[in-house]
Design a protein around this motif. Sequence first.
Motif, short mmCIF file in Angstrom:
data_model
loop_
_atom_site.label_atom_id
_atom_site.label_comp_id
_atom_site.label_asym_id
_atom_site.label_seq_id
_atom_site.Cartn_x
_atom_site.Cartn_y
_atom_site.Cartn_z
N TYR A 7 40.14 -50.66 -1.78
CA TYR A 7 41.11 -51.80 -1.74
C TYR A 7 40.50 -53.12 -2.05
N ARG A 8 39.81 -53.58 -1.02
CA ARG A 8 39.24 -54.75 -0.95
C ARG A 8 38.15 -55.26 -2.09
N GLU A 9 37.23 -54.22 -2.15
CA GLU A 9 36.50 -54.46 -3.32
C GLU A 9 37.01 -54.30 -4.78
N SER A 10 38.13 -53.63 -4.86
CA SER A 10 38.67 -53.70 -6.37
C SER A 10 39.35 -55.16 -6.38
N LEU A 11 40.13 -55.51 -5.38
CA LEU A 11 40.75 -56.70 -5.49
C LEU A 11 39.72 -58.02 -5.59
N ALA A 12 38.65 -58.07 -4.90
CA ALA A 12 37.75 -58.97 -5.33
C ALA A 12 37.19 -59.16 -6.78
N GLN A 13 36.98 -57.79 -7.22
CA GLN A 13 36.72 -58.02 -8.50
C GLN A 13 37.91 -58.38 -9.55
N HIS A 14 39.20 -58.14 -9.14
CA HIS A 14 40.42 -58.36 -9.84
C HIS A 14 40.43 -59.85 -9.76
N GLU A 15 39.91 -60.74 -8.84
CA GLU A 15 39.97 -62.02 -8.71
C GLU A 15 39.23 -62.79 -9.44
N GLN A 16 37.99 -62.17 -9.87
CA GLN A 16 36.97 -62.62 -10.65
C GLN A 16 37.33 -62.23 -12.28
N THR A 17 37.52 -61.01 -12.35
CA THR A 17 38.25 -60.82 -13.78
C THR A 17 39.44 -59.64 -13.60
N PRO A 18 40.42 -60.06 -14.23
CA PRO A 18 41.74 -59.39 -13.92
C PRO A 18 41.68 -57.99 -14.47
N LEU A 19 41.89 -57.13 -13.63
CA LEU A 19 41.79 -55.62 -13.83
C LEU A 19 43.04 -55.23 -14.50
N ALA A 20 42.86 -54.32 -15.66
CA ALA A 20 44.17 -53.60 -16.40
C ALA A 20 44.24 -52.27 -15.32
N CYS A 21 43.34 -51.61 -14.76
CA CYS A 21 43.46 -50.59 -13.99
C CYS A 21 42.15 -50.33 -13.33
N VAL A 22 42.31 -49.45 -12.28
CA VAL A 22 41.27 -48.76 -11.42
C VAL A 22 41.16 -47.33 -11.88
N LEU A 23 39.91 -46.82 -12.28
CA LEU A 23 39.78 -45.36 -12.36
C LEU A 23 38.90 -44.73 -11.72
N ILE A 24 39.36 -43.82 -10.92
CA ILE A 24 38.37 -43.09 -9.98
C ILE A 24 37.96 -41.65 -10.21
N ASP A 25 37.02 -41.33 -10.51
CA ASP A 25 36.57 -40.07 -10.53
C ASP A 25 36.11 -39.31 -9.44
N GLU A 26 36.24 -37.98 -9.21
CA GLU A 26 35.90 -37.18 -8.14
C GLU A 26 36.69 -37.60 -6.76
N ALA A 27 38.00 -37.62 -7.21
CA ALA A 27 38.80 -38.52 -6.23
C ALA A 27 38.98 -37.34 -5.05
N GLN A 28 38.89 -36.07 -5.32
CA GLN A 28 38.80 -35.22 -4.16
C GLN A 28 37.96 -35.75 -2.81
N PHE A 29 36.74 -36.54 -3.13
CA PHE A 29 36.15 -36.94 -2.10
C PHE A 29 36.64 -38.29 -1.24
N LEU A 30 37.74 -38.96 -1.88
CA LEU A 30 38.31 -39.99 -1.14
C LEU A 30 38.71 -39.65 0.20
N THR A 31 38.61 -40.48 1.41
CA THR A 31 39.18 -40.18 2.54
C THR A 31 40.71 -40.42 2.33
N ALA A 32 41.25 -40.02 3.39
CA ALA A 32 43.00 -40.19 3.41
C ALA A 32 43.07 -41.73 3.49
N ASP A 33 42.43 -42.64 4.06
CA ASP A 33 42.51 -44.17 4.10
C ASP A 33 42.17 -44.63 2.74
N GLN A 34 41.29 -44.03 1.98
CA GLN A 34 40.78 -44.68 0.88
C GLN A 34 42.16 -44.35 -0.33
N ALA A 35 42.70 -42.96 -0.13
CA ALA A 35 43.77 -42.73 -0.90
C ALA A 35 44.95 -43.58 -0.75
N TRP A 36 45.40 -44.03 0.43
CA TRP A 36 46.15 -44.97 0.79
C TRP A 36 45.80 -46.25 0.07
#
Length: 192
Positions: A69-98
């Motif tokens: 969340y924090r790293e994507s938002l920081a990037q979004h503030e520099q260059t507006p993001l149209a989307c976030v794409l996550i590969d191998e999402a099974q390895f996200l923690t529960a917190d990261q999914a939230w």
Amino acid sequence: MAKLYFYYASMNAGKSTTLLQAAFNYRERGMEPMLWTAALDNRSEGLPIASRIGLEADARRFTPGTNIYRESLAQHEQTPLACVLIDEAQFLTADQAWQCARLADEASIPVLCYGLRTDFRGDLFPGSAVLLGIADQLVELKAVCECGRKATMNLRVDARGQAVRQGAQTEIGGNDRYVALCRKHFREALAG
């Protein structure tokens, strides 16, 4: 309103290929996607996200301690993001999914997660379990079993091609370690 998507499937269903196609489509229209993949999947000798059909792209690598969340938002503030794409999402923690849900809900950034639903025993991965519960949209991608039916299971095999019944939930590998099968053939392989 932005949404959280979970594209799930067994091995060999084209999850990474579909993610890379989405990234290409956004960039072709002048929009900026942010790509992520799991740091523990280091099979690719080239760029971090690589599909079996030869497509690949650069991506940030997440570990269990990464605040997506924090790293994507920081990037979004520099260059507006149209989307976030996550590969191998099974390895996200529960917190990261939230955190992915927060990006959609609070920052209005669509988040598209791609990953396995279950492991080699048929058990849900922690990241997948949360995504199945909270995603706005679930999309099953299809793989094909050796019998022609839909493959939904991931059979882990040893060097001789024999079914592996025990071991750590996560063992990185490709076609040399896993076979996508329908539930019937998965059960038969484990029983044999």
